[in-house]
Design an enzyme around this catalytic site. Structure first.
Site, PDB file in Angstrom:
ATOM      1  N   GLY A 121     -12.165  15.642  11.641  1.00  0.00           N
ATOM      2  CA  GLY A 121     -11.605  16.184  12.881  1.00  0.00           C
ATOM      3  C   GLY A 121     -12.044  15.458  14.135  1.00  0.00           C
ATOM      4  N   LYS A 146      24.762   3.857  15.829  1.00  0.00           N
ATOM      5  CA  LYS A 146      23.560   3.030  15.974  1.00  0.00           C
ATOM      6  C   LYS A 146      22.542   3.894  16.713  1.00  0.00           C
ATOM      7  CE  LYS A 146      25.770  -0.662  17.644  1.00  0.00           C
ATOM      8  NZ  LYS A 146      26.059  -2.044  18.124  1.00  0.00           N
ATOM      9  N   THR A 190     -20.602  10.719   5.958  1.00  0.00           N
ATOM     10  CA  THR A 190     -21.469  10.237   7.026  1.00  0.00           C
ATOM     11  C   THR A 190     -22.496   9.288   6.418  1.00  0.00           C
ATOM     12  OG1 THR A 190     -23.096  11.999   6.777  1.00  0.00           O
ATOM     13  CG2 THR A 190     -21.183  12.467   8.178  1.00  0.00           C
ATOM     14  N   PRO A 201     -24.600  10.613   2.172  1.00  0.00           N
ATOM     15  CA  PRO A 201     -23.432  10.765   1.290  1.00  0.00           C
ATOM     16  C   PRO A 201     -23.110  12.203   0.904  1.00  0.00           C
ATOM     17  CG  PRO A 201     -25.283   9.790   0.105  1.00  0.00           C
ATOM     18  CD  PRO A 201     -25.664   9.803   1.536  1.00  0.00           C
ATOM     19  N   CYS A 236      -3.068  24.118  19.586  1.00  0.00           N
ATOM     20  CA  CYS A 236      -2.009  23.484  20.365  1.00  0.00           C
ATOM     21  C   CYS A 236      -1.030  24.500  20.954  1.00  0.00           C
ATOM     22  CB  CYS A 236      -1.256  22.478  19.493  1.00  0.00           C
ATOM     23  SG  CYS A 236      -2.341  21.205  18.806  1.00  0.00           S
ATOM     24  N   ALA A 253     -17.772  14.552   7.454  1.00  0.00           N
ATOM     25  CA  ALA A 253     -17.356  14.995   8.784  1.00  0.00           C
ATOM     26  C   ALA A 253     -15.866  14.722   8.961  1.00  0.00           C
ATOM     27  CB  ALA A 253     -18.161  14.294   9.872  1.00  0.00           C
TER      28      ALA A 253
END
Length: 550
Positions: free
Chosen positions: A283, A435, A274, A277, A44, A281
């Protein structure tokens, strides 16, 4: 011998899973495979390195491979791509950048490959250098180009988070920038009237924003690119950035026979397993449950990815941990403004047929009498039947982050507009008002639920014929002198009681002011004097003007 855990992808969810698992299990053998050079980098923050806001390249690298090895005893293998999964054998095939191929077995496998930038088959796209922003290598390439070639012009295709951030940072470097967006608005999580505030701001900053027009073709001409749009307009740019969205990297999972959801992401359960078992996964590659709508969603966000990594580590370590869903809380800096959203927006709810009401309020970011207060616009979407908050959006110069986070917390716990009113928030004049804006939007919503006011939205008003209704502008003379809704009757709020005889009782009446407060007062006056067909324009002129005339 401890568990052997392989992790495909060392950014966000993958790195979080590895570090958490080591903290829980000192005996586990943990291997991260990363096909690129870097792990755990700040995705980011990448656009801000181009402009120099983030000056040091190393600041983007949250954790380096050697640090993961020394502190957490994690085997980090960079330039190593997992090319195949053999679920029956519980093994993967790995290809190194030098061409070497080998297999590695696992007890548990975590998939965290993320999502790749979309690259549509636009004619000419393979003939030009259309750069994307995904990793540190990508941003190195863009920064090197800007530093060395010193482009005069740039085109950013896509008006989402990355596109807007790239446009801002290129503009900060003195590059004349054009944003090309196929939709009628930037930042899809916002509804149109909130995005319209950004449109006006972007134009005022001298950035060329083209909406409702897509790229038809690219043609290389000397050192520049000629971009022909669907409308026929041509844009010339020295630098082209593609930022039209991302697509989950599901190739590995699909070839391994794992279940893929309808939206194109890997399908997982509450424990992020997924359909196999032993394979998890996390993201941007997975479909999550949207906590407001209950529907599957693709929401590529860093916060949820990191939380999911932690949960997977807990599950592998034997702890009963579950991921309850994502609400899509997101925020972006757009030049001098900040835009944020959480929960569902109006477009999403309309598409799903979920009933909702809207409240819009424009407040000061802190006490108006303390210097430096600026306007913050908040849109709240809620269920009228029970007051439950379904979503919120906010745009302003300051204080947006804490208000959207206040509301996000209420949504997470399935809270209502009444919960929002009751939040006891920190107050001192430099920071807020007695407020708080977050409380205020709750009060506005309660007035709607209680029937103390009936609202009309900007888009509803535009569909009505002027001759069928009476629009009353209750602002002051100076405010009206600037701009007003054509055909509206001007009666300042302080004169309204003395001029009631001028108003029709056989027509719908719409009252409006600058931000909605005086409109609410006008509504209360009129309805208590026998006018039964009155509505207040939601958000007033401040919402109406950029949405209709912007």
């Amino acid at each position: 011998m401890g568990k052997k855990v392989l992790i495909v992808g060392g950014v966000a969810g993958g790195a979080s899973a590895a570090a958490r698992l080591r903290r829980l299990d000192e005996e586990a053998e943990i291997i991260i495979f990363e096909r690129g050079e870097h792990i755990s980098y700040a995705n980011c923050g990448l656009p801000y390195y181009v402009s120099g806001v983030i000056n040091e390249r190393d600041a983007l690298l949250v954790s380096k491979p050697e640090a993961m090895r020394s502190r957490f005893l994690i085997d980090v293998r960079i330039f190593s791509e997992v090319t195949r999964i053999f679920p029956e054998e519980k093994a993967v095939e790995v290809q190194e950048s030098n061409g070497k191929v080998y297999r590695e077995s696992y007890d548990h496998l975590i998939l965290s490959p993320g999502a790749a930038p979309l690259r549509p088959p636009i004619p000419g796209i393979d003939d030009i250098e259309a750069l994307v922003v995904r990793n540190v290598t990508d941003i190195d390439r863009i920064k090197r180009y800007v530093d060395e070639q010193q482009p005069q012009t740039a085109a950013v295709v896509g008006g989402g988070f990355i596109g807007l951030e790239m446009a801002e940072n290129l503009h900060a470097r003195g590059v004349s920038t054009t944003i090309i967006e196929m939709s009628n608005q930037v930042m899809a999580p916002l509804d149109f009237e909130m995005a319209a505030i950004l449109h006006e701001h972007i134009f005022n900053k001298g950035v060329n924003l083209i909406l409702e027009d897509g790229v038809k073709s690219f043609v290389k001409k000397d050192n520049t690119t000629i971009i022909t749009l669907q409308s026929g307009e041509e844009i010339e740019a020295d630098l082209v950035i593609m930022a039209i969205g991302v697509k989950p990297e599901i190739k590995l999972a699909k070839e391994a026979g794992l279940t893929i959801g309808d939206l194109g992401g890997i399908k997982v359960n509450e424990r992020l397993q997924t359909s196999d078992p032993n394979i998890y996964a996390v993201g941007d590659v997975i479909e999550v449950k949207h906590i407001v709508t209950g529907q599957a969603a693709l929401l590529p966000l860093a916060g949820p990815a990191n939380k999911q990594g932690r949960i997977v580590a807990d599950v592998i370590a034997g702890r009963d941990s579950q991921y309850k869903g994502t609400q899509g809380t997101a925020i972006a800096k757009v030049f001098d403004l900040v835009a944020a959203a959480t929960g569902a927006n109006e477009k999403m709810l309309t598409k799903l047929g979920i009933p909702f009401e809207v409240a819009i309020n424009h407040s000061n970011s802190h006490a108006g009498y303390y210097p430096g207060a600026t306007r913050i616009s908040i849109k709240l979407i809620f269920d009228r039947s029970n007051g439950r908050i379904l979503g919120a959006q906010a745009v302003g110069a300051q204080g947006v982050d804490k208000r959207i986070d206040d509301i996000a917390g209420v949504i997470r716990h399935q809270g209502t507009v009444y919960d929002l009113q009751e939040l006891e928030l920190a107050y001192a004049p430099p920071f807020s008002s007695a407020k708080d804006p977050a409380n205020m939007i709750g009060y506005v919503a309660e007035n709607i639920i209680n029937g103390d006011v009936r609202m009309i939205q900007w888009h509803e008003l535009t569909k009505l014929k002027a001759q069928d209704l009476c629009i009353i502008d209750v602002r002051d003379e100076e405010e009206r002198r600037a701009k007003f809704i054509p055909g509206s009757l001007h009666i300042p709020i302080n004169d309204l009681r003395s001029r009631l005889a001028e108003l029709p009782k056989d027509k719908d009446i719409v009252v409006y002011c600058e931000i909605g407060l005086r409109g609410y007062l006008a509504y209360r006056i009129l309805t208590q004097h026998g006018f039964t067909r009155v509505k207040n324009l939601s958000g007033g002129w401040v919402t109406y003007y950029p949405a209709v005339f912007g």
